[in-house]
Design an enzyme around this catalytic site. Structure first.
Site, PDB file in Angstrom:
ATOM      1  N   ASP A 226       0.615  -1.044   0.443  1.00 53.98           N
ATOM      2  CA  ASP A 226      -0.023   0.035   0.119  1.00 53.98           C
ATOM      3  C   ASP A 226       0.672   1.014  -0.128  1.00 53.98           C
ATOM      4  OD1 ASP A 226      -2.852  -1.102  -0.313  1.00 53.98           O
ATOM      5  OD2 ASP A 226      -2.525  -1.359   2.392  1.00 53.98           O
TER       6      ASP A 226
ATOM      7  N   TYR B  12     -10.467  -0.949   2.510  1.00 55.56           N
ATOM      8  CA  TYR B  12      -9.562   0.164   4.501  1.00 55.56           C
ATOM      9  C   TYR B  12      -9.845   0.589   4.614  1.00 55.56           C
ATOM     10  CZ  TYR B  12      -9.379  -5.901   6.009  1.00 55.56           C
ATOM     11  OH  TYR B  12      -9.803  -6.728   6.103  1.00 55.56           O
TER      12      TYR B  12
END
Length: 645
Positions: free
Chosen positions: A311, A398
């Site tokens: 990420d 998320y």
């Protein structure tokens, strides 16, 4: 944009820049004015063009020795590190912000730069233009093509011939029919494999039509039904104001002193952490920050088998910086101090990210210490107050919460919490639906996956020259004449090389890791030190699995390396589409000595997630943490002097 509106916007921007605070510390983040200088220097150099997109602009830190020698009022170096892409190639530049001028310009390795919005749009266009994809979508009963879109499932890499030196991505398409706050439903089983570099679809995989179940994860009031009655309000107030002081980005609270900034890729960067002990400031940590966040999925079928998200290293540009804006009074207390940050658009223009972090004191009825005397009739206890530095990150489906918690007893806690929406796929209605996940809603399978966080901790315990001592807890058998059969003992070994600094602690073979200063004796025995107390899941992947080899930092809960200011990211500077072995495995290949040196500890904290219905549509916050605790650093409990309230 009309001319008058453009003029107003420019005036507003200029006013914002004039109001921006100039840096006062060598490790302060770049100001808006400095961002403009970076862009102007690159344009003036003639190296950028009309296709240039800025992926990352952040502080290029001065060398540690410079920072430690600096004193307030002295001048300091200001440089920026820039990642950018143009003409389908990635570049890295270092810019002297003060001059301003370009100090260096180099190619990013291969096709491994961060991803961009334009790249995602290109992959979507290529997929939707392919007749095989359109035919597959039509077979799924879609008639309103205005609601159809496509999405890059992941920038994975398995060293296949088609991937070498190119950016090859799996693309999924979806319909947004009925969507409000959740996600459109993907056409499960239909995957386009797209070569972004060559701008072509390599192949289309279609494993068969599955019935559509409707929009995914809707959580607007109409979808979830009436809300419950609110509990009586609990007030969190600080009527006398904060007891910390904040000068620029330098914090003083109780006995703690530290500096922080918000970096677009690393998030909160906490630096020069000291503790005032008997009138003397003692160093504990030069710098601590998040280093990488790796989320591999556990499904053998495409495109899920490809999905392992880095990420920080891949998606920072898509996120516009990893720190997202906080909602006042919900994600931090009303009385918190909120801190803004500056990020850049793809054109390199600075934009203010409001409330990117918050700082506040917290007391939730906990105690710092307690003891009862005379049968429990007399109680001595002291209220515990923590100082919390907080940031949230939205990473696609998320959301992550990161807290740096400073406690009055000399402990630093680091919390990493996950919430948001599980990644799901459409159920096929067969016994294999729950082979790689669990049904979390009608027709939806939440996919098994793991979350691994790497934190970079440059601990300087009473100075920069430290060593790693490992306390190994071992069972000791006792002689037959002793009625006790066994005890456990702590056997201390010194890790002498990087390989010996690669540690795991398990239930069967627990270890305690201490960073000590071998030049400073402890108050009673041994050396002054700080202990890393952490627990992590192991990756559970085969050693020859390319997914594990790309995320190899997960193989050890602790790595220890000599300090190098260029080494910031556990998976390497460019994890997007990278072959295995970057980052920590490459840096430790020579097995350098780590005794009585300036060292960096890399802490891996991970957990496995088997989704459950209670995680849907938005999962409750799940928190995992580690702590850095003093061991022989103080002569007594440093919180013993807290006043009684």
């Amino acid at each position: 944009m009309p001319r008058h509106a453009s003029a107003v916007a420019l005036l507003s921007l200029a006013a914002g820049i004039a109001a921006a605070q100039a840096p006062t510390h060598p490790l302060d983040g770049l100001s808006a004015r400095e961002h403009w200088r970076v862009r102007d220097a690159l344009v003036a150099s003639g190296r950028t063009d009309s296709t240039t997109q800025y992926l990352y602009v952040g502080l290029h830190e001065p060398d540690k020795a410079e920072v430690l020698a600096w004193r307030p009022g002295q001048r300091f170096r200001r440089e920026a590190l820039v990642h950018l892409v143009q003409g389908g190639r990635g570049y890295e530049a270092i810019v002297d912000v003060t001059a301003p001028s370009v100090l260096s310009w180099s190619d990013a390795p291969g096709q491994r730069y961060m991803t961009t919005d334009d790249e995602e749009a290109l992959a979507s266009r290529l997929a939707l233009a392919d007749p095989r994809v359109r035919d597959g979508i039509a077979k799924r009963g879609i008639t309103d093509w205005s609601l159809v879109g496509c999405w890059v499932a992941n920038h994975g890499y398995f060293d296949l011939p088609e991937e070498r030196g190119r950016r090859v991505v799996p693309v999924l398409c979806y319909t947004e029919q009925g969507r409000a706050l959740g996600y459109g439903e993907f056409f499960e089983g239909l995957v386009a494999v797209v070569d972004i570099t060559g701008e072509r679809v390599l192949r289309v995989i279609d494993t068969g039509v599955r019935p559509l179940s409707g929009p995914v994860g809707e959580y607007e009031p109409e979808a979830i039904g009436p809300t419950r009655e609110a509990p009586n309000r609990v007030m969190m107030v600080q009527p006398a104001g904060p007891s910390y002081t904040l000068e620029g980005h330098e914090v003083s609270w109780q006995n703690w002193r530290f500096q922080f900034r918000i970096d677009p890729r690393r998030g909160l960067v906490v630096s020069q952490v000291r503790y005032a002990d008997g009138g003397r400031e003692r160093s504990i940590m030069y710098q601590g920050s998040l280093s990488e966040l790796f989320v591999p999925y556990m499904d053998a079928n495409p495109p899920w088998n490809y999905q392992g998200f880095f990420d920080l290293g891949t998606y920072t540009a898509l996120f516009g910086g990893i720190a997202s804006s906080l909602e006042r009074g919900v994600e931090c207390p009303e009385y918190a101090t909120y801190v803004d940050a500056w990020v850049v658009t793809p054109r390199g223009i600075p934009r203010q990210r409001q409330r990117a972090a918050c700082l506040f004191e917290r007391h939730a009825g906990d105690v710092a210490w307690r003891h009862g005397r005379e049968g429990g009739n007399v109680i001595d206890a002291r209220q515990r107050t923590d100082l919390v530095l907080r940031m949230y990150m939205t990473a696609g489906n998320y959301d992550y919460l990161f807290d740096w918690v400073f406690r009055q007893d000399g402990t630093i806690g680091v919390d990493a919490s996950a919430t948001g929406m599980d990644a799901t796929k459409t159920a096929a209605g067969t016994v294999d639906d729950e082979r790689y996940g669990r049904l979390v809603a009608p027709g939806r399978v939440g996919m098994n996956h793991s979350h691994f966080f790497s934190f970079r901790l440059d601990l300087d315990v009473d100075g920069t020259a430290n060593s790693l001592h490992v306390d190994q807890l071992r069972t000791q058998r006792l002689p037959a004449e002793n009625p006790r059969r066994s005890v456990w003992t702590a056997e201390t070994v010194e890790a002498r090389t990087e390989r010996e600094g690669m540690r795991m602690s398990t239930m069967a073979a627990p270890e305690v890791w201490r960073m000590v200063n071998p030049s400073v004796k402890g108050p009673y025995s041994g050396y002054v030190g700080y202990q890393i107390d952490s627990h992590s899941a192991s990756p559970l992947l085969a050693t020859d699995d390319y997914m594990l080899r790309r995320g190899a930092f997960t193989e050890h809960m602790l790595w220890v390396t000599p300090y190098d200011r260029r080494h910031l990211y556990a998976a390497g500077d460019y994890p997007t589409s990278h072959p295995a072995g970057d980052g920590l495995p490459a840096w430790t290949a020579n097995n350098a000595p780590i005794v009585n040196r300036d060292l960096v500890a890399w802490v891996t904290m991970g957990f496995h997630h088997i989704p459950r219905p209670e995680d849907w549509p938005l999962m409750p916050v799940a928190t995992h943490r580690f702590e850095i605790r003093p061991v022989g650093f103080f002569a007594r409990n440093p919180a013993i002097d807290l006043p009684k309230r």
